[in-house]
Design a protein around this motif. Structure first.
Motif, PDB file in Angstrom:
ATOM      1  N   SER A 178       0.830  -1.205   0.000  1.00 21.90           N
ATOM      2  CA  SER A 178       0.000   0.000   0.000  1.00 21.90           C
ATOM      3  C   SER A 178       0.865   1.256   0.000  1.00 21.90           C
ATOM      4  O   SER A 178       1.994   1.250   0.496  1.00 21.90           O
ATOM      5  CB  SER A 178      -0.897   0.024   1.238  1.00 21.90           C
ATOM      6  OG  SER A 178      -1.781  -1.068   1.264  1.00 21.90           O
ATOM      7  N   ARG A 219       0.070   5.777   0.238  1.00 19.26           N
ATOM      8  CA  ARG A 219      -0.895   6.869   0.266  1.00 19.26           C
ATOM      9  C   ARG A 219      -0.236   8.100  -0.336  1.00 19.26           C
ATOM     10  O   ARG A 219       0.771   8.589   0.171  1.00 19.26           O
ATOM     11  CB  ARG A 219      -1.368   7.185   1.686  1.00 19.26           C
ATOM     12  CG  ARG A 219      -2.514   8.192   1.676  1.00 19.26           C
ATOM     13  CD  ARG A 219      -3.083   8.484   3.036  1.00 19.26           C
ATOM     14  NE  ARG A 219      -2.273   9.430   3.789  1.00 19.26           N
ATOM     15  CZ  ARG A 219      -2.753  10.207   4.762  1.00 19.26           C
ATOM     16  NH1 ARG A 219      -4.024  10.133   5.097  1.00 19.26           N
ATOM     17  NH2 ARG A 219      -1.955  11.014   5.411  1.00 19.26           N
ATOM     18  N   ARG A 230      -9.771  -1.018  -4.685  1.00 15.10           N
ATOM     19  CA  ARG A 230      -8.394  -0.997  -4.179  1.00 15.10           C
ATOM     20  C   ARG A 230      -7.929   0.407  -3.816  1.00 15.10           C
ATOM     21  O   ARG A 230      -7.155   0.576  -2.866  1.00 15.10           O
ATOM     22  CB  ARG A 230      -7.441  -1.579  -5.223  1.00 15.10           C
ATOM     23  CG  ARG A 230      -7.733  -3.012  -5.611  1.00 15.10           C
ATOM     24  CD  ARG A 230      -6.641  -3.581  -6.520  1.00 15.10           C
ATOM     25  NE  ARG A 230      -6.501  -2.877  -7.775  1.00 15.10           N
ATOM     26  CZ  ARG A 230      -5.389  -2.288  -8.177  1.00 15.10           C
ATOM     27  NH1 ARG A 230      -4.295  -2.323  -7.425  1.00 15.10           N
ATOM     28  NH2 ARG A 230      -5.337  -1.662  -9.347  1.00 15.10           N
ATOM     29  N   GLN A 259      -5.430   6.769  -1.357  1.00 14.09           N
ATOM     30  CA  GLN A 259      -4.987   5.563  -0.654  1.00 14.09           C
ATOM     31  C   GLN A 259      -5.019   4.415  -1.648  1.00 14.09           C
ATOM     32  O   GLN A 259      -6.058   4.134  -2.254  1.00 14.09           O
ATOM     33  CB  GLN A 259      -5.914   5.259   0.522  1.00 14.09           C
ATOM     34  CG  GLN A 259      -5.566   3.982   1.268  1.00 14.09           C
ATOM     35  CD  GLN A 259      -4.244   4.069   1.997  1.00 14.09           C
ATOM     36  OE1 GLN A 259      -3.934   5.084   2.625  1.00 14.09           O
ATOM     37  NE2 GLN A 259      -3.428   3.024   1.908  1.00 14.09           N
ATOM     38  N   MET A 260      -3.875   3.774  -1.810  1.00 16.52           N
ATOM     39  CA  MET A 260      -3.745   2.699  -2.789  1.00 16.52           C
ATOM     40  C   MET A 260      -3.383   1.409  -2.066  1.00 16.52           C
ATOM     41  O   MET A 260      -2.307   1.316  -1.448  1.00 16.52           O
ATOM     42  CB  MET A 260      -2.673   3.045  -3.826  1.00 16.52           C
ATOM     43  CG  MET A 260      -2.888   4.390  -4.511  1.00 16.52           C
ATOM     44  SD  MET A 260      -1.715   4.717  -5.839  1.00 16.52           S
ATOM     45  CE  MET A 260      -0.200   4.839  -4.899  1.00 16.52           C
ATOM     46  N   ASN A 261      -4.269   0.443  -2.116  1.00 20.22           N
ATOM     47  CA  ASN A 261      -4.059  -0.855  -1.475  1.00 20.22           C
ATOM     48  C   ASN A 261      -3.978  -1.950  -2.531  1.00 20.22           C
ATOM     49  O   ASN A 261      -4.389  -1.763  -3.670  1.00 20.22           O
ATOM     50  CB  ASN A 261      -5.193  -1.158  -0.504  1.00 20.22           C
ATOM     51  CG  ASN A 261      -5.290  -0.150   0.617  1.00 20.22           C
ATOM     52  OD1 ASN A 261      -4.288   0.400   1.075  1.00 20.22           O
ATOM     53  ND2 ASN A 261      -6.503   0.094   1.082  1.00 20.22           N
ATOM     54  N   SER A 262      -3.471  -3.089  -2.133  1.00 22.16           N
ATOM     55  CA  SER A 262      -3.367  -4.242  -3.030  1.00 22.16           C
ATOM     56  C   SER A 262      -2.727  -3.843  -4.359  1.00 22.16           C
ATOM     57  O   SER A 262      -3.232  -4.180  -5.440  1.00 22.16           O
ATOM     58  CB  SER A 262      -4.753  -4.851  -3.270  1.00 22.16           C
ATOM     59  OG  SER A 262      -5.341  -5.240  -2.049  1.00 22.16           O
ATOM     60  N   LEU A 263      -1.640  -3.154  -4.268  1.00 28.62           N
ATOM     61  CA  LEU A 263      -0.994  -2.640  -5.470  1.00 28.62           C
ATOM     62  C   LEU A 263      -0.487  -3.761  -6.367  1.00 28.62           C
ATOM     63  O   LEU A 263      -0.063  -4.824  -5.879  1.00 28.62           O
ATOM     64  CB  LEU A 263       0.150  -1.704  -5.096  1.00 28.62           C
ATOM     65  CG  LEU A 263      -0.301  -0.302  -4.661  1.00 28.62           C
ATOM     66  CD1 LEU A 263       0.790   0.402  -3.888  1.00 28.62           C
ATOM     67  CD2 LEU A 263      -0.730   0.520  -5.857  1.00 28.62           C
TER      68      LEU A 263
END
Length: 117
Positions: A17, A19, A66, A81-85
Motif C-alpha cells: 500500500s 498513500r 483498491r 490511498q492505494m491498497n493491493s498494489l
C-alpha cells in the motif's frame, strides 16, 4: 500562482500500500473538479479517481475496490490511498484541480509509484 505538491510515491512490492498526498497552496473547500491521474510508461495519461460534481467519487475500473480518494479541506490536501498494489499500477501519478469552471486546471509535478512483482 497556485501550486499543487504531490508526495507519498515510492517503491513497493505487489500487494502493498501507499498513500499519495496532494497539497494545494490555496483552499480546496470549493472546487469545480479534483482528481488523480497517472501515466504509465508507453501509455496515455488516464484518470484514476476523482470527485464528481455531485459530491461523490468515481474510479477507473482497474482500481475500483483498491484505491480510495479523499480530501481534508482544513489542510487543503487531497489523498489517494492505494491498497493491493499491482505491477500494472506502476506510473507517475498526478493530481489535478480546477478551482472554477472558468479557469484552467492545475497539475502537480507528479510522483513516481513503482510496484515490483
Amino acid at each position: 500562482q497556485v501550486r499543487l505538491v504531490e508526495s507519498g510515491g515510492g517503491l513497493v512490492q505487489a500487494g502493498g500500500s501507499l498513500r499519495l498526498s496532494c497539497a494545494a497552496s490555496r483552499s480546496i473547500l470549493s472546487t469545480n473538479s479534483m482528481g488523480w491521474y497517472r501515466r504509465a510508461p508507453g501509455k496515455q495519461r488516464e484518470l484514476v479517481a476523482a470527485f464528481t460534481s455531485g459530491g461523490g467519487t468515481d474510479y477507473a475500473d482497474s482500481v475500483k475496490g483498491r484505491f480510495t480518494i479523499s480530501r481534508d479541506n482544513a489542510k487543503n490536501t487531497m489523498y489517494l490511498q492505494m491498497n493491493s498494489l499491482k505491477p500494472e499500477d506502476t506510473a507517475i501519478y498526478y493530481c489535478n484541480v480546477q478551482f472554477n469552471r472558468w479557469s484552467a486546471a492545475y497539475w502537480g509535478q507528479g510522483t513516481q509509484v513503482t510496484v515490483s512483482s
